[in-house]
Write an enzyme that holds these catalytic residues in place. Structure first.
Site, PDB file in Angstrom:
ATOM      1  CG  ASP A   1      -2.109   0.941   1.081  1.00  0.00           C
ATOM      2  OD1 ASP A   1      -3.144   0.596   0.467  1.00  0.00           O
ATOM      3  OD2 ASP A   1      -1.981   2.073   1.588  1.00  0.00           O
TER       4      ASP A   1
ATOM      5  CE1 TYR B   1      -5.483   6.703  -0.545  1.00  0.00           C
ATOM      6  CE2 TYR B   1      -5.186   7.110   1.800  1.00  0.00           C
ATOM      7  CZ  TYR B   1      -5.334   6.239   0.745  1.00  0.00           C
ATOM      8  OH  TYR B   1      -5.343   4.886   0.976  1.00  0.00           O
TER       9      TYR B   1
ATOM     10  CG  HIS C   1      -4.540  -3.950  -0.226  1.00  0.00           C
ATOM     11  ND1 HIS C   1      -3.754  -3.473  -1.247  1.00  0.00           N
ATOM     12  CD2 HIS C   1      -4.571  -2.959   0.705  1.00  0.00           C
ATOM     13  CE1 HIS C   1      -3.337  -2.247  -0.968  1.00  0.00           C
ATOM     14  NE2 HIS C   1      -3.810  -1.919   0.226  1.00  0.00           N
TER      15      HIS C   1
END
EC number: 3.3.2.9
Length: 455
Positions: free
Chosen positions: A223, A372, A428
């Site tokens: 990630d 982000y 993930h």
């Protein structure tokens, strides 16, 4: 004469391309100051302080009061997890969180490894530093930094750490593991100023490793951890002995475009495997529609993280639903069609809620989401996106990863790809879901790099 000129230009262009490709390009950055206000006079405080995770009766009472005051909203009939976190499943999770989950016991589990904090560029950086209990005679432990992502934390690595620091196989390498919290996540202080992106985190983690006495080390990430450790390899390629990742979204380019256009019909031309074909085609459904289905959170966090984040910071129920929905869908897309989201098929509720509690007790959900905006807000054409990685790299290709990256695409960025391992299972959150498989791949990759270095 014209022909000779054209040939000379062609040869010259080819030589220039080959020379440029052979050169190691280094990412550049500068020291920052992320603390509140202006930097103080004097040098940086380089002291390292032990840190202990703690809790209190007041903290738990406040949590229980907020859970008790939640206002349930029934899910649509037969909606499962396709509309988000199913309300009936959420009720089950909340009941356990409120009445069965023992946070004090989990705090003891968190403290089984040594925690520390140190101030770098104005903010306190939290990290675990786990040294092996025994190292075989004649060998040394290999330093390894492991970096988490969102909505995970350093806790993702708790099942993996003992497999690396205390391997059962005497032929395996022994690691000395450092697991930092990205600034703004967990117990690392959040930046007080705008602009803190993955390159800034990578720069700080290089300083951390040097402060701990490591001039060279291995790095692993998934990630956001993939990008932070990739940036570390781009910033100081001589310091990163080897880079291991299990997530690597591709950079669009001609090889990727051609392989999408022709790869289904001529898979061997692009080195595509059966898994590549299964995960990539039909590309409109697999690459476009699926991305749209699962990327709504990203658009919110990359634009206005403080708005939704404020609500999640006040509501433990909202926070749990927001985070745990990712641990369902990102582990397997098929889990969307299950009433319980498949949450406990791969994880225990104790582990899932421990990760949620790290976010809740530290109050870090807003600052974690800002990461982000800081990264995507600078556009997709940032300098590190154009710089290849020449550090020896290993890639663990888990079949249920959010975005599938074939070997061809990976090699456009990671030019020194040492290992590419199609994994038997996993999604993930692979380090947390399949720690044994991850440990084996890190071992195999590192052994390969060490053998090459010895030649």
């Amino acid at each position: 004469m014209l022909t000779e000129v054209l040939v000379a230009l062609l040869v010259g262009g080819l030589l220039y391309f080959l020379v440029q490709r052979s050169r190691t390009q280094v990412l550049r950055t500068e020291d920052g100051w992320w603390g509140a206000g202006a930097p103080p006079d004097g040098g940086e405080d380089i002291t390292i302080r032990p840190f202990t995770v703690s809790t209190s009766a007041e903290e738990l009472e406040d949590l229980y009061r907020r859970i008790d005051q939640t206002r349930p909203v029934p899910s649509l009939e037969d909606s499962h997890f396709t509309y988000g976190f199913n309300s009936q499943c959420l009720h089950t999770v909340l009941s356990y969180w409120r009445n069965g989950f023992d946070w004090r016991r989990q705090v003891d589990r968190l403290n089984q490894y040594p925690h520390f904090k140190t101030n770098i560029e104005g903010i306190d950086i939290h990290y675990l530093h786990v040294k092996p209990k025994a190292v075989p005679e004649g060998s040394t432990a290999l330093p390894l930094i492991m970096v988490h992502g969102w909505p995970g934390s350093f806790y993702e690595f708790y099942g993996l750490i003992p497999l690396l620091t205390e391997p059962s196989d005497p032929s395996h390498l022994v690691f000395e593991v450092v697991c930092p919290s990205i600034p703004g996540y967990g117990f690392s202080e959040a930046p007080h100023k705008k602009g803190f992106d993955s390159v800034c985190a990578a720069h700080i983690f290089h300083k951390l490793m040097k402060r701990l006495g490591f001039q060279q080390f291995y790095a692993h990430g998934g990630d956001w951890g993939w990008l932070v450790t990739t940036n570390m390899a781009q910033l100081e390629p001589r310091s990163v002995r080897g880079l291991h990742v299990n997530f690597a979204p591709p950079n669009p380019g001609l090889p990727m475009t051609l392989s999408i256009m022709l790869g289904r019909h001529f898979p061997k031309l692009f080195g595509f495997t059966d898994l590549d074909i299964e995960r990539l085609f039909p590309c409109m459904e697999k690459l476009v529609v699926e991305s749209i289905k699962e990327s709504g959170y990203m658009h919110i966090q990359a634009t206005k993280p403080d708005t939704v984040g404020r609500g999640l910071n006040d509501s433990p129920v909202g926070l749990a639903a927001y985070i745990l929905e990712k641990f369902s869908t990102w582990t397997s897309r098929d889990f969307r069609d299950l009433e319980d989201g498949g949450l406990t098929r791969k994880f225990s509720l104790d582990d899932l809620l421990t990760n949620v509690m790290i976010y809740w007790t530290s109050g870090c959900i807003v600052s974690s989401m800002r990461f982000y905006k800081e990264n995507f807000g600078k556009g997709l054409n940032v300098p590190h996106s154009k710089i290849p990685v020449d550090v020896p790299t290993g890639f663990a290709c888990f079949p249920n990863e959010l975005m599938h990256t074939p070997k061809l695409w990976l090699k456009q960025k990671y030019r020194n790809l040492v290992t590419f391992t199609p994994m038997a299972r996993g999604g993930h959150f692979a380090a947390m879901e399949e720690p044994q498989l991850m440990a084996e791949d890190i071992q195999n990759f590192t052994k390969t790099v060490e053998k090459r270095r010895a030649v």
